[in-house]
Scaffold this motif. Sequence first.
Motif, PDB file in Angstrom:
ATOM      1  N   VAL A   1       0.678  -1.214  -0.038  1.00  0.00           N
ATOM      2  CA  VAL A   1       0.128   0.054  -0.016  1.00  0.00           C
ATOM      3  C   VAL A   1       0.874   1.392   0.046  1.00  0.00           C
ATOM      4  O   VAL A   1       0.531   2.316  -0.808  1.00  0.00           O
ATOM      5  CB  VAL A   1      -1.016  -0.078   1.291  1.00  0.00           C
ATOM      6  CG1 VAL A   1      -1.676   1.156   1.337  1.00  0.00           C
ATOM      7  CG2 VAL A   1      -1.851  -1.197   1.186  1.00  0.00           C
TER       8      VAL A   1
ATOM      9  N   SER B   1      -6.782  -4.435   1.566  1.00  0.00           N
ATOM     10  CA  SER B   1      -6.191  -3.315   0.744  1.00  0.00           C
ATOM     11  C   SER B   1      -4.513  -3.492   0.452  1.00  0.00           C
ATOM     12  O   SER B   1      -4.147  -2.997  -0.110  1.00  0.00           O
ATOM     13  CB  SER B   1      -6.261  -2.069   1.750  1.00  0.00           C
ATOM     14  OG  SER B   1      -5.366  -2.209   2.807  1.00  0.00           O
TER      15      SER B   1
ATOM     16  N   ASN C   1      -4.089  -4.048  -3.047  1.00  0.00           N
ATOM     17  CA  ASN C   1      -4.182  -2.995  -4.290  1.00  0.00           C
ATOM     18  C   ASN C   1      -2.568  -2.358  -4.673  1.00  0.00           C
ATOM     19  O   ASN C   1      -1.694  -2.445  -4.180  1.00  0.00           O
ATOM     20  CB  ASN C   1      -4.754  -1.725  -3.353  1.00  0.00           C
ATOM     21  CG  ASN C   1      -6.243  -1.825  -3.143  1.00  0.00           C
ATOM     22  OD1 ASN C   1      -6.862  -2.993  -3.563  1.00  0.00           O
ATOM     23  ND2 ASN C   1      -6.631  -0.784  -2.569  1.00  0.00           N
TER      24      ASN C   1
ATOM     25  N   ASP D   1      -2.247   4.881  -8.277  1.00  0.00           N
ATOM     26  CA  ASP D   1      -1.773   3.491  -7.922  1.00  0.00           C
ATOM     27  C   ASP D   1      -1.052   3.068  -9.390  1.00  0.00           C
ATOM     28  O   ASP D   1      -0.202   2.155  -9.263  1.00  0.00           O
ATOM     29  CB  ASP D   1      -2.949   2.427  -7.770  1.00  0.00           C
ATOM     30  CG  ASP D   1      -3.562   2.629  -6.470  1.00  0.00           C
ATOM     31  OD1 ASP D   1      -2.742   3.281  -5.695  1.00  0.00           O
ATOM     32  OD2 ASP D   1      -4.556   1.739  -6.141  1.00  0.00           O
TER      33      ASP D   1
ATOM     34  N   SER E   1       3.977  -6.971   1.043  1.00  0.00           N
ATOM     35  CA  SER E   1       2.573  -7.154   1.276  1.00  0.00           C
ATOM     36  C   SER E   1       2.391  -8.643   2.193  1.00  0.00           C
ATOM     37  O   SER E   1       1.622  -8.495   2.930  1.00  0.00           O
ATOM     38  CB  SER E   1       2.000  -7.540  -0.182  1.00  0.00           C
ATOM     39  OG  SER E   1       1.843  -6.396  -1.205  1.00  0.00           O
TER      40      SER E   1
END
Length: 551
Positions: free
Chosen positions: A67, A150, A153, A318, A346
């Motif tokens: 993120v 999230s 993402n 992003d 992540s």
Amino acid sequence: MVILAAATTSRIVTNIIMMAIFFGIMVVIGLYFRKKAANVNGFVLGGRSVGPWLTAFAYGTSYFSAVIFIGYAGQFGYLFGVASTWIGLGNAFIGSLLAWSILGRRTRIMTQKIDSKTMPDYFGKRFDSKALKLAAAIIVFIFLIPYTASLFNGLSRLFTVAFGFQNENLAYIIIVCIMAILTAIYVTVGGYMATAVNDFIQGIIMIIGIIAVIAAVLASQGGFSAAMATMATSEEIGWQYTSFAGPMPIFLIAVVILTSLGTWGLPQMVGKFYAIKNEQDIKKGTIISTVFAIIVAGGCYFLGGFGRLFVSNTKDFDSIVPTMLEKAVTSDFLMALVVILVLSASMSTLSSLVLTSSSTLTLDLIKGSIVKEENMNEKKQVLIMRIFIAVFIIISAAIAIIQKVFNFSEIASLMGISWGALAGAFLAPFMFGLYWKKVTKSAVWTSFVVGLSIMIFSFIYKLAGWNFLNVTFSSGETLNLANAVVAGAIAMITTIIIVPTVSLCTYRLEVKKGILDPVKVNEIFTCYTGKVIASATEAIGEKVEEPLPYV
């Protein structure tokens, strides 16, 4: 059906080989530590015997996920320019150095004294309230799942670049499933120790990767000075994006507060202090985690500050970092390293979150409330936690895939308030509870309600499409004061003021009515003043008449 674009065969092969090695190591470590995860203390806290390097890296890798590398670095680098580096430095000195210095020792000592393994359990035992424990557990359960989702993402764009996928959604689904399965394996099998060791390895990859990426990006622009000069003299970009404070200093401060101070109230972050071995390790861990944050967080936001050199006039934040990598990284090996970097960021955070969620649900909601404590032995508790880890990973992966494929902005908005809601509700009562005997139950309840209310308002404000809280800066950028980032900062500052204020107003009343027992509180706080017995080996160099710190 063709699913790959014209990516070079060598790049694809290099990526696959490095990913296979990476995933293989993660699984082997999980299997190696399975014996240490046989009981609750070992599974959740590693037996409270984790050293400074593992704890510091576990803290840092839980802090900084994809993120930040893909989303926040791109978004805030684009909005603030190189001034976004202040966010990374704030993460290092407020979110790491001060957090360890102010919370580390006292958290470790008090949670051992009251035998607390989770943050909800801390609230229940510190404030002698089962209702507070259940409320905190529900808050953790509700807000950690969207926060977990999230983490995925931004992965789709990176893997589209790295593997040449034509279908971005397909790339996203594949990598989400791979991450979910492999994380579930090593966390459910090895528990906290497997997570900590994997975090250490992943942290090293993150350090090497971010340094290499920054070097490649700057080299593509002729070096640091040339990149700064290009940005400052460009009519399209402007000098303000190379300035000390950036074009939106107020918003910048709000981001620093949310992303730095917020860690003080996040259960998956504070939980790292529960597991550290002793006082000396806390001192070492403070230094290690701070240096780690300077390199990783400072590097990520510094890198994002040059995003406008690669992308212009976009709201698709992003896409900024993947575009930078696609244009600047020419080496197959370096691109593979970037892929592993983002996977490391992540998976380390994912493992920490699902371990926190499963332990909270098992120990704080099910045990003693739904199932009688005598019917839940150590083996059954560990089994239930393992089951819930798998459940949480499946749910978060499903949410992430649904949000991506169907573009449900409501889910994305809910993810945005998770950090602010958890930190806004928990930070103040947790911190004051470690230092001050007069914190009342009323103050804790007020913090929970106010912190959540501010973030829920932020969520409703966005869904309703209101704009009466918009502020326009001289740069032309518009800031929504109900933005989840600003709202999160407001929630934390507000509850930091509220907790001592309400406590001063309600302390005598709660003592008088028997709601708060000063004798019990004083007994808890003896953990900071009590003497301990140490062997001659451990006490060497200490004066005999002075007690060693409680560990």
